[in-house]
Design a protein around this motif. Structure first.
Motif, PDB file in Angstrom:
ATOM      1  N   ALA A 103     -16.046 -10.971 -11.867  1.00  0.00           N
ATOM      2  CA  ALA A 103     -16.654 -10.606 -10.587  1.00  0.00           C
ATOM      3  C   ALA A 103     -16.384  -9.137 -10.303  1.00  0.00           C
ATOM      4  CB  ALA A 103     -16.091 -11.454  -9.439  1.00  0.00           C
ATOM      5  N   THR A 104     -17.193  -8.571  -9.435  1.00  0.00           N
ATOM      6  CA  THR A 104     -16.894  -7.252  -8.897  1.00  0.00           C
ATOM      7  C   THR A 104     -16.054  -7.460  -7.637  1.00  0.00           C
ATOM      8  OG1 THR A 104     -18.923  -7.218  -7.605  1.00  0.00           O
ATOM      9  CG2 THR A 104     -19.015  -6.209  -9.789  1.00  0.00           C
ATOM     10  N   TYR A 105     -15.351  -6.413  -7.228  1.00  0.00           N
ATOM     11  CA  TYR A 105     -14.456  -6.512  -6.071  1.00  0.00           C
ATOM     12  C   TYR A 105     -14.595  -5.286  -5.188  1.00  0.00           C
ATOM     13  CZ  TYR A 105     -11.961 -10.613  -7.668  1.00  0.00           C
ATOM     14  OH  TYR A 105     -11.653 -11.891  -8.016  1.00  0.00           O
ATOM     15  N   ALA A 106     -14.559  -5.518  -3.897  1.00  0.00           N
ATOM     16  CA  ALA A 106     -14.400  -4.430  -2.944  1.00  0.00           C
ATOM     17  C   ALA A 106     -12.909  -4.108  -2.914  1.00  0.00           C
ATOM     18  CB  ALA A 106     -14.873  -4.869  -1.559  1.00  0.00           C
ATOM     19  N   VAL A 107     -12.582  -2.832  -2.787  1.00  0.00           N
ATOM     20  CA  VAL A 107     -11.190  -2.393  -2.682  1.00  0.00           C
ATOM     21  C   VAL A 107     -11.084  -1.626  -1.369  1.00  0.00           C
ATOM     22  CG1 VAL A 107      -9.329  -1.063  -3.740  1.00  0.00           C
ATOM     23  CG2 VAL A 107     -11.005  -2.234  -5.199  1.00  0.00           C
ATOM     24  N   ARG A 108     -10.227  -2.114  -0.468  1.00  0.00           N
ATOM     25  CA  ARG A 108     -10.153  -1.569   0.887  1.00  0.00           C
ATOM     26  C   ARG A 108      -8.721  -1.256   1.297  1.00  0.00           C
ATOM     27  NH1 ARG A 108     -13.293  -6.615   1.883  1.00  0.00           N
ATOM     28  NH2 ARG A 108     -15.475  -6.032   1.804  1.00  0.00           N
ATOM     29  N   GLY A 109      -8.606  -0.741   2.501  1.00  0.00           N
ATOM     30  CA  GLY A 109      -7.318  -0.588   3.171  1.00  0.00           C
ATOM     31  C   GLY A 109      -6.298   0.229   2.408  1.00  0.00           C
ATOM     32  N   ALA A 110      -5.045  -0.215   2.484  1.00  0.00           N
ATOM     33  CA  ALA A 110      -3.929   0.506   1.868  1.00  0.00           C
ATOM     34  C   ALA A 110      -4.099   0.605   0.358  1.00  0.00           C
ATOM     35  CB  ALA A 110      -2.616  -0.200   2.210  1.00  0.00           C
ATOM     36  N   CYS A 111      -4.663  -0.415  -0.250  1.00  0.00           N
ATOM     37  CA  CYS A 111      -4.850  -0.387  -1.710  1.00  0.00           C
ATOM     38  C   CYS A 111      -5.934   0.606  -2.103  1.00  0.00           C
ATOM     39  CB  CYS A 111      -5.151  -1.783  -2.233  1.00  0.00           C
ATOM     40  SG  CYS A 111      -3.686  -2.849  -2.122  1.00  0.00           S
ATOM     41  N   ARG A 112      -6.944   0.771  -1.290  1.00  0.00           N
ATOM     42  CA  ARG A 112      -7.972   1.788  -1.539  1.00  0.00           C
ATOM     43  C   ARG A 112      -7.341   3.175  -1.502  1.00  0.00           C
ATOM     44  NH1 ARG A 112     -10.881   5.438   1.102  1.00  0.00           N
ATOM     45  NH2 ARG A 112     -12.983   5.884   0.373  1.00  0.00           N
ATOM     46  N   ARG A 113      -6.514   3.414  -0.480  1.00  0.00           N
ATOM     47  CA  ARG A 113      -5.855   4.717  -0.373  1.00  0.00           C
ATOM     48  C   ARG A 113      -4.927   4.964  -1.559  1.00  0.00           C
ATOM     49  NH1 ARG A 113      -5.943   2.738   4.819  1.00  0.00           N
ATOM     50  NH2 ARG A 113      -3.767   2.055   4.766  1.00  0.00           N
ATOM     51  N   ALA A 114      -4.169   3.948  -1.968  1.00  0.00           N
ATOM     52  CA  ALA A 114      -3.273   4.087  -3.117  1.00  0.00           C
ATOM     53  C   ALA A 114      -4.067   4.359  -4.389  1.00  0.00           C
ATOM     54  CB  ALA A 114      -2.418   2.825  -3.274  1.00  0.00           C
ATOM     55  N   ALA A 115      -5.189   3.678  -4.542  1.00  0.00           N
ATOM     56  CA  ALA A 115      -6.034   3.895  -5.721  1.00  0.00           C
ATOM     57  C   ALA A 115      -6.577   5.314  -5.740  1.00  0.00           C
ATOM     58  CB  ALA A 115      -7.181   2.888  -5.743  1.00  0.00           C
ATOM     59  N   LEU A 116      -7.023   5.823  -4.594  1.00  0.00           N
ATOM     60  CA  LEU A 116      -7.547   7.192  -4.537  1.00  0.00           C
ATOM     61  C   LEU A 116      -6.492   8.203  -4.956  1.00  0.00           C
ATOM     62  CD1 LEU A 116      -9.784   7.113  -1.355  1.00  0.00           C
ATOM     63  CD2 LEU A 116     -10.521   7.519  -3.719  1.00  0.00           C
ATOM     64  N   VAL A 117      -5.253   8.000  -4.530  1.00  0.00           N
ATOM     65  CA  VAL A 117      -4.169   8.912  -4.919  1.00  0.00           C
ATOM     66  C   VAL A 117      -3.979   8.886  -6.439  1.00  0.00           C
ATOM     67  CG1 VAL A 117      -1.661   9.276  -4.788  1.00  0.00           C
ATOM     68  CG2 VAL A 117      -2.975   8.842  -2.690  1.00  0.00           C
ATOM     69  N   ARG A 118      -3.913   7.698  -7.015  1.00  0.00           N
ATOM     70  CA  ARG A 118      -3.717   7.586  -8.471  1.00  0.00           C
ATOM     71  C   ARG A 118      -4.925   8.122  -9.232  1.00  0.00           C
ATOM     72  NH1 ARG A 118      -1.639   2.576 -11.115  1.00  0.00           N
ATOM     73  NH2 ARG A 118      -0.798   4.103 -12.530  1.00  0.00           N
ATOM     74  N   LEU A 119      -6.130   7.820  -8.771  1.00  0.00           N
ATOM     75  CA  LEU A 119      -7.336   8.284  -9.454  1.00  0.00           C
ATOM     76  C   LEU A 119      -7.475   9.799  -9.375  1.00  0.00           C
ATOM     77  CD1 LEU A 119      -9.719   5.440  -8.276  1.00  0.00           C
ATOM     78  CD2 LEU A 119      -9.124   5.935 -10.664  1.00  0.00           C
ATOM     79  N   ALA A 120      -7.068  10.395  -8.243  1.00  0.00           N
ATOM     80  CA  ALA A 120      -7.178  11.845  -8.080  1.00  0.00           C
ATOM     81  C   ALA A 120      -6.334  12.596  -9.106  1.00  0.00           C
ATOM     82  CB  ALA A 120      -6.765  12.251  -6.664  1.00  0.00           C
ATOM     83  N   ARG A 121      -5.242  11.998  -9.560  1.00  0.00           N
ATOM     84  CA  ARG A 121      -4.403  12.637 -10.578  1.00  0.00           C
ATOM     85  C   ARG A 121      -5.146  12.821 -11.894  1.00  0.00           C
ATOM     86  NH1 ARG A 121       0.470   8.554  -9.657  1.00  0.00           N
ATOM     87  NH2 ARG A 121       0.992   9.165  -7.550  1.00  0.00           N
TER      88      ARG A 121
END
Length: 160
Positions: A103-121
């Motif tokens: 399935a595909t998943y929406a990623v929201r909230g605190a986990c979205r913010r954490a993912a953005l930090v890791r992805l930005a690296r």
């Protein structure tokens, strides 16, 4: 353009998870899954799939909620589907368990913010991440185990 991707894997003993679900009943289900996921029939794989997403984003960030990840009705397509298929083949070769669900998943909230930090690296010179954060997962079971594989990525429209 190549998007950075975060990957997580979880393997859990099915009996252990069944006992936790039995003890927790409907409260356990509501804690782990959203109403929309329950309508989709989110089953026993919901917990290990979300655990694999937690690993992908780097753990449970402050403000974490199990509902930060929500299954969508569609299966992964485009490059995400191809990446998951390839990674699932490798995981199947390692574990002997075939990953049949997805399935595909929406990623929201605190986990979205954490993912953005890791992805930005890992973003590089391509520019700022201007898409939403999304996820996709595959899962399967056998030999008394549930196995799941999840990826988190920047969802750039047209990047499929």
């Amino acid at each position: 353009m190549t998007s950075p991707v975060l990957i997580g894997v979880d393997i859990v003993e099915a009996g252990r998870l069944a006992r936790a679900a039995e003890r927790g009943g409907a409260v356990f289900s509501r804690h782990i899954t959203t109403p929309a996921e329950r309508e989709l029939g989110a089953g026993e794989a919901a917990f290990p799939v979300k655990e694999s997403f937690i690993k992908a984003v780097g753990g449970r960030p402050p403000g974490f909620s199990w509902h930060d990840f929500e299954a969508q009705a569609e299966r992964p397509a485009g490059w995400t589907g191809r990446l998951l298929d390839e990674a699932a083949e490798e995981l199947t070769a390692s574990t002997g368990l075939t990953l049949t669900g997805g399935a595909t998943y929406a990623v929201r909230g605190a986990c979205r913010r954490a993912a953005l930090v890791r992805l930005a690296r890992h973003e590089g010179p391509a520019g700022p991440m201007d898409g939403g954060v999304a996820g996709a997962a595959r899962w399967g079971h056998g030999a008394g185990l549930l196995v799941s594989l999840a990826i988190v990525f920047v969802d750039r429209k047209g990047d499929q």
